[in-house]
Scaffold this motif. Structure first.
Motif, PDB file in Angstrom:
ATOM      1  N   ASN A   5      40.489   3.286  38.261  1.00 20.31           N
ATOM      2  CA  ASN A   5      40.592   4.527  37.766  1.00 20.31           C
ATOM      3  C   ASN A   5      42.081   4.844  37.470  1.00 20.31           C
ATOM      4  OD1 ASN A   5      37.943   5.251  37.425  1.00 20.31           O
ATOM      5  ND2 ASN A   5      37.937   6.376  39.382  1.00 20.31           N
ATOM      6  N   ALA A   8      43.286   7.761  31.114  1.00 24.26           N
ATOM      7  CA  ALA A   8      42.558   6.850  30.136  1.00 24.26           C
ATOM      8  C   ALA A   8      43.432   7.152  28.807  1.00 24.26           C
ATOM      9  CB  ALA A   8      41.314   7.847  29.756  1.00 24.26           C
ATOM     10  N   TRP A  64      37.606  12.047  30.745  1.00 28.11           N
ATOM     11  CA  TRP A  64      37.953  10.704  30.244  1.00 28.11           C
ATOM     12  C   TRP A  64      38.750   9.853  31.328  1.00 28.11           C
ATOM     13  CZ3 TRP A  64      34.211   9.942  27.566  1.00 28.11           C
ATOM     14  CH2 TRP A  64      33.810  11.111  26.457  1.00 28.11           C
ATOM     15  N   ASP A  65      39.688  10.358  32.081  1.00 30.66           N
ATOM     16  CA  ASP A  65      40.378   9.662  33.111  1.00 30.66           C
ATOM     17  C   ASP A  65      39.424   9.127  34.038  1.00 30.66           C
ATOM     18  OD1 ASP A  65      42.975  10.482  31.750  1.00 30.66           O
ATOM     19  OD2 ASP A  65      43.180  11.829  33.188  1.00 30.66           O
ATOM     20  N   LEU A  68      36.879   6.495  31.711  1.00 30.12           N
ATOM     21  CA  LEU A  68      37.589   5.501  31.173  1.00 30.12           C
ATOM     22  C   LEU A  68      38.981   5.130  31.497  1.00 30.12           C
ATOM     23  CD1 LEU A  68      36.416   6.142  27.295  1.00 30.12           C
ATOM     24  CD2 LEU A  68      35.474   4.587  28.639  1.00 30.12           C
ATOM     25  N   GLY A  69      39.295   5.778  32.640  1.00 33.25           N
ATOM     26  CA  GLY A  69      40.783   5.170  33.342  1.00 33.25           C
ATOM     27  C   GLY A  69      40.849   3.959  33.278  1.00 33.25           C
ATOM     28  N   TYR A  71      40.946   1.587  31.106  1.00 36.72           N
ATOM     29  CA  TYR A  71      40.576   0.667  29.963  1.00 36.72           C
ATOM     30  C   TYR A  71      41.284   1.062  28.791  1.00 36.72           C
ATOM     31  CZ  TYR A  71      36.166  -0.206  32.763  1.00 36.72           C
ATOM     32  OH  TYR A  71      35.196  -0.446  33.773  1.00 36.72           O
ATOM     33  N   CYS A  74      36.892   0.547  24.274  1.00 41.24           N
ATOM     34  CA  CYS A  74      35.599   0.936  24.899  1.00 41.24           C
ATOM     35  C   CYS A  74      34.573   0.710  23.609  1.00 41.24           C
ATOM     36  CB  CYS A  74      35.300   2.312  25.224  1.00 41.24           C
ATOM     37  SG  CYS A  74      35.900   3.731  24.181  1.00 41.24           S
TER      38      CYS A  74
END
Length: 208
Positions: A5, A8, A64-65, A68-69, A71, A74
């Motif tokens: 994490n 993002a 989103w952090d 998708l943190g 990454y 996606c």
């Protein structure tokens, strides 16, 4: 591939349905330096991450952090369903719509993901996919061929209408490296484009 994490900041957002070559694209983006790439596989690898997505799909505000943190890209569900929110949150990210004909997509979907949804008897345990797809992607409608194809085609039309052209690549199933690398402004790798998660592979993985 699992990410820790962090803040993002995805550089590439996938907007295509599952079974349009998203797993091969995941591998390709990893090879091109846009990894780790988030995919439904990440949820299968981490129960806590799965729970984070489950809560968001159930109605909690998107963080989103958390989701998708770490990454750099996606693709695939669940993130692909939220591409409208993602392209607004990350205005510098490029967007890839993985595409195949609706009939071809249905043939693959019917033999794979649809089988999982129809055989699922515990939606909470197996969420978020079992929540997201029937309730949101397909609007709570019966999972018939006509309804599913209508949702597929509606998503394609919405992407084409709403994503700025200079941010969008419509990437047809089987296109290979050239158009992808040109869009991302990177060199073409000296190796074949990945080919993963075929119908045979998907069904074999279910049995493991």
């Amino acid at each position: 591939m699992k990410a820790q994490n962090k803040v993002a900041n995805p550089k590439v957002i996938g907007a295509g349905f599952g079974r349009t070559g998203t797993d091969s694209l995941r591998e390709a983006l990893n090879l091109l330096g846009f990894g780790p790439c988030h995919h439904m596989r990440a949820l299968h690898e981490d129960d806590a991450h799965k729970a984070d997505w489950r809560r968001m799909i159930a109605g909690e505000p998107a963080n989103w952090d958390v989701l998708l943190g770490g990454y750099r890209s996606c693709v695939d569900w669940p993130s692909a369903h939220f591409w409208p929110e993602l392209i607004e949150a990350f205005p510098n990210a490029k967007v890839i719509l993985t595409w195949r004909s609706a009939e071809s997509w249905w043939t693959s979907f019917e033999k794979t993901i649809l089988q999982v949804l129809q055989n699922n008897t515990n939606t909470e345990e197996n969420a978020p996919g079992s929540q997201l797809l029937p309730r949101h992607v397909f609007g709570g409608n019966p999972l018939t061929k006509s309804n599913c194809i209508a949702a597929y085609e509606a998503n394609v039309a919405k992407v084409e209408r709403d994503v700025p052209k200079d941010r969008l690549l419509i990437y047809e199933f089987g296109d290979g490296w050239d158009s992808l690398c040109d869009f991302l402004n990177v060199d073409v790798p000296d190796q074949p484009y990945p080919s993963s998660n075929s119908t045979h592979d998907f069904l074999a993985e279910l049995k493991t």
